[in-house]
Design a protein around this motif. Sequence first.
Motif, PDB file in Angstrom:
ATOM      1  N   PHE A  40       0.847  -1.185   0.000  1.00 17.62           N
ATOM      2  CA  PHE A  40       0.000   0.000   0.000  1.00 17.62           C
ATOM      3  C   PHE A  40       0.885   1.239   0.000  1.00 17.62           C
ATOM      4  N   LYS A  41       0.491   2.236  -0.757  1.00 23.48           N
ATOM      5  CA  LYS A  41       1.175   3.533  -0.763  1.00 23.48           C
ATOM      6  C   LYS A  41       0.114   4.599  -0.483  1.00 23.48           C
ATOM      7  N   PRO A  42       0.306   5.390   0.557  1.00 25.47           N
ATOM      8  CA  PRO A  42      -0.717   6.371   0.949  1.00 25.47           C
ATOM      9  C   PRO A  42      -0.777   7.568  -0.003  1.00 25.47           C
ATOM     10  N   GLN A  43      -1.253   7.317  -1.206  1.00 29.35           N
ATOM     11  CA  GLN A  43      -1.384   8.353  -2.234  1.00 29.35           C
ATOM     12  C   GLN A  43      -2.697   8.140  -2.970  1.00 29.35           C
ATOM     13  N   ASN A  44      -3.340   9.216  -3.354  1.00 31.22           N
ATOM     14  CA  ASN A  44      -4.565   9.159  -4.166  1.00 31.22           C
ATOM     15  C   ASN A  44      -5.631   8.234  -3.574  1.00 31.22           C
ATOM     16  N   CYS A  45      -5.797   8.276  -2.248  1.00 27.38           N
ATOM     17  CA  CYS A  45      -6.769   7.416  -1.574  1.00 27.38           C
ATOM     18  C   CYS A  45      -8.159   8.047  -1.635  1.00 27.38           C
ATOM     19  N   LEU A  46      -9.162   7.230  -1.928  1.00 25.58           N
ATOM     20  CA  LEU A  46     -10.534   7.725  -1.916  1.00 25.58           C
ATOM     21  C   LEU A  46     -10.945   8.137  -0.506  1.00 25.58           C
ATOM     22  N   ASP A  47     -10.473   7.395   0.485  1.00 23.35           N
ATOM     23  CA  ASP A  47     -10.723   7.720   1.890  1.00 23.35           C
ATOM     24  C   ASP A  47      -9.477   8.420   2.424  1.00 23.35           C
ATOM     25  N   SER A  48      -9.601   9.696   2.733  1.00 24.92           N
ATOM     26  CA  SER A  48      -8.433  10.491   3.148  1.00 24.92           C
ATOM     27  C   SER A  48      -7.789   9.976   4.436  1.00 24.92           C
ATOM     28  N   ASN A  49      -8.499   9.190   5.228  1.00 19.46           N
ATOM     29  CA  ASN A  49      -7.897   8.610   6.434  1.00 19.46           C
ATOM     30  C   ASN A  49      -6.714   7.705   6.093  1.00 19.46           C
ATOM     31  N   TYR A  50      -6.752   7.104   4.908  1.00 21.04           N
ATOM     32  CA  TYR A  50      -5.661   6.212   4.509  1.00 21.04           C
ATOM     33  C   TYR A  50      -4.386   6.963   4.134  1.00 21.04           C
ATOM     34  N   LEU A  51      -4.484   8.259   3.944  1.00 17.96           N
ATOM     35  CA  LEU A  51      -3.284   9.049   3.644  1.00 17.96           C
ATOM     36  C   LEU A  51      -2.339   9.084   4.844  1.00 17.96           C
ATOM     37  N   LYS A  52      -2.875   8.781   6.032  1.00 20.54           N
ATOM     38  CA  LYS A  52      -2.081   8.795   7.265  1.00 20.54           C
ATOM     39  C   LYS A  52      -1.511   7.419   7.623  1.00 20.54           C
ATOM     40  N   VAL A  53      -1.893   6.398   6.877  1.00 23.75           N
ATOM     41  CA  VAL A  53      -1.459   5.033   7.188  1.00 23.75           C
ATOM     42  C   VAL A  53      -0.028   4.822   6.720  1.00 23.75           C
ATOM     43  N   LYS A  54       0.791   4.324   7.641  1.00 20.76           N
ATOM     44  CA  LYS A  54       2.185   4.021   7.308  1.00 20.76           C
ATOM     45  C   LYS A  54       2.247   2.632   6.669  1.00 20.76           C
ATOM     46  N   PRO A  55       2.808   2.523   5.462  1.00 21.68           N
ATOM     47  CA  PRO A  55       2.878   1.226   4.775  1.00 21.68           C
ATOM     48  C   PRO A  55       3.715   0.214   5.550  1.00 21.68           C
ATOM     49  N   PHE A  56       3.497  -1.063   5.248  1.00 19.59           N
ATOM     50  CA  PHE A  56       4.336  -2.106   5.819  1.00 19.59           C
ATOM     51  C   PHE A  56       5.775  -1.886   5.375  1.00 19.59           C
ATOM     52  N   SER A  57       6.708  -2.266   6.215  1.00 13.07           N
ATOM     53  CA  SER A  57       8.118  -2.231   5.826  1.00 13.07           C
ATOM     54  C   SER A  57       8.346  -3.300   4.759  1.00 13.07           C
ATOM     55  N   GLU A  58       9.440  -3.174   4.043  1.00 12.94           N
ATOM     56  CA  GLU A  58       9.786  -4.188   3.044  1.00 12.94           C
ATOM     57  C   GLU A  58       9.932  -5.548   3.720  1.00 12.94           C
ATOM     58  N   GLU A  59      10.522  -5.555   4.903  1.00 17.87           N
ATOM     59  CA  GLU A  59      10.679  -6.808   5.647  1.00 17.87           C
ATOM     60  C   GLU A  59       9.310  -7.389   6.012  1.00 17.87           C
ATOM     61  N   GLY A  60       8.390  -6.533   6.443  1.00 15.53           N
ATOM     62  CA  GLY A  60       7.055  -6.988   6.833  1.00 15.53           C
ATOM     63  C   GLY A  60       6.287  -7.611   5.680  1.00 15.53           C
ATOM     64  N   ILE A  61       6.356  -6.981   4.529  1.00 19.04           N
ATOM     65  CA  ILE A  61       5.633  -7.522   3.376  1.00 19.04           C
ATOM     66  C   ILE A  61       6.301  -8.802   2.862  1.00 19.04           C
ATOM     67  N   LYS A  62       7.624  -8.894   3.013  1.00 16.50           N
ATOM     68  CA  LYS A  62       8.315 -10.122   2.590  1.00 16.50           C
ATOM     69  C   LYS A  62       7.955 -11.292   3.511  1.00 16.50           C
ATOM     70  N   ILE A  63       7.716 -11.022   4.781  1.00 22.01           N
ATOM     71  CA  ILE A  63       7.268 -12.068   5.708  1.00 22.01           C
ATOM     72  C   ILE A  63       5.900 -12.589   5.263  1.00 22.01           C
ATOM     73  N   MET A  64       5.011 -11.659   4.880  1.00 22.81           N
ATOM     74  CA  MET A  64       3.692 -12.075   4.371  1.00 22.81           C
ATOM     75  C   MET A  64       3.842 -12.890   3.094  1.00 22.81           C
ATOM     76  N   LEU A  65       4.723 -12.444   2.203  1.00 19.47           N
ATOM     77  CA  LEU A  65       4.961 -13.163   0.953  1.00 19.47           C
ATOM     78  C   LEU A  65       5.391 -14.599   1.234  1.00 19.47           C
ATOM     79  N   GLU A  66       6.348 -14.777   2.125  1.00 14.52           N
ATOM     80  CA  GLU A  66       6.840 -16.121   2.436  1.00 14.52           C
ATOM     81  C   GLU A  66       5.724 -17.004   2.982  1.00 14.52           C
ATOM     82  N   SER A  67       4.847 -16.428   3.789  1.00 10.51           N
ATOM     83  CA  SER A  67       3.720 -17.195   4.337  1.00 10.51           C
ATOM     84  C   SER A  67       2.743 -17.591   3.242  1.00 10.51           C
ATOM     85  N   VAL A  68       2.434 -16.667   2.351  1.00 14.44           N
ATOM     86  CA  VAL A  68       1.500 -16.940   1.262  1.00 14.44           C
ATOM     87  C   VAL A  68       2.110 -17.954   0.292  1.00 14.44           C
ATOM     88  N   GLN A  69       3.415 -17.878   0.060  1.00 14.83           N
ATOM     89  CA  GLN A  69       4.075 -18.805  -0.857  1.00 14.83           C
ATOM     90  C   GLN A  69       4.022 -20.248  -0.369  1.00 14.83           C
TER      91      GLN A  69
END
Length: 142
Positions: free
Chosen positions: A101-130
């Motif tokens: 997720f990248k907090p840009q061009n969000c229909l809901d402006s509340n998401y502009l404040k959301v900090k994206p997952f770190s690269e490490e965090g998303i890679k952990i999810m990837l490994e689990s899904v794989q």
Amino acid sequence: IKTPAYGSDCSTRLIPSKSAGRQSCSASDPTAGKQNSRLVDNIKKSILIILRSGLDYEFRTTVVPGLHNKENMMELAKDLKSIAKSINYQIKSINYFLQPFKPQNCLDSNYLKVKPFSEEGIKIMLESVQKILLNTKLRGVD
């Protein structure tokens, strides 16, 4: 596949589960559950149409903190795998991508404040899904 109902706090799994707690709704609108059920049915039908089409495709999930975590991403992968298995689709052929997720061009402006997952965090999810869908890849990570 967990899908938030439009305009409510409802969510339900795409594939019904026998275990308790898989379907929940805290919205005050009594029709929200029916709307969500139709939405989920339509998503499942769309996935089946895509898989049966023989056309090039990809399924993608934009991974959003607060909406996604390792556990529900694994559930989503299990649901997608189950749908594919229901039509004898080769699981290794599923083209599935996770993208941060990248907090840009969000229909809901509340998401502009959301900090994206770190690269490490998303890679952990990837490994689990794989572990469920071997051909899952990352997109949009440097």
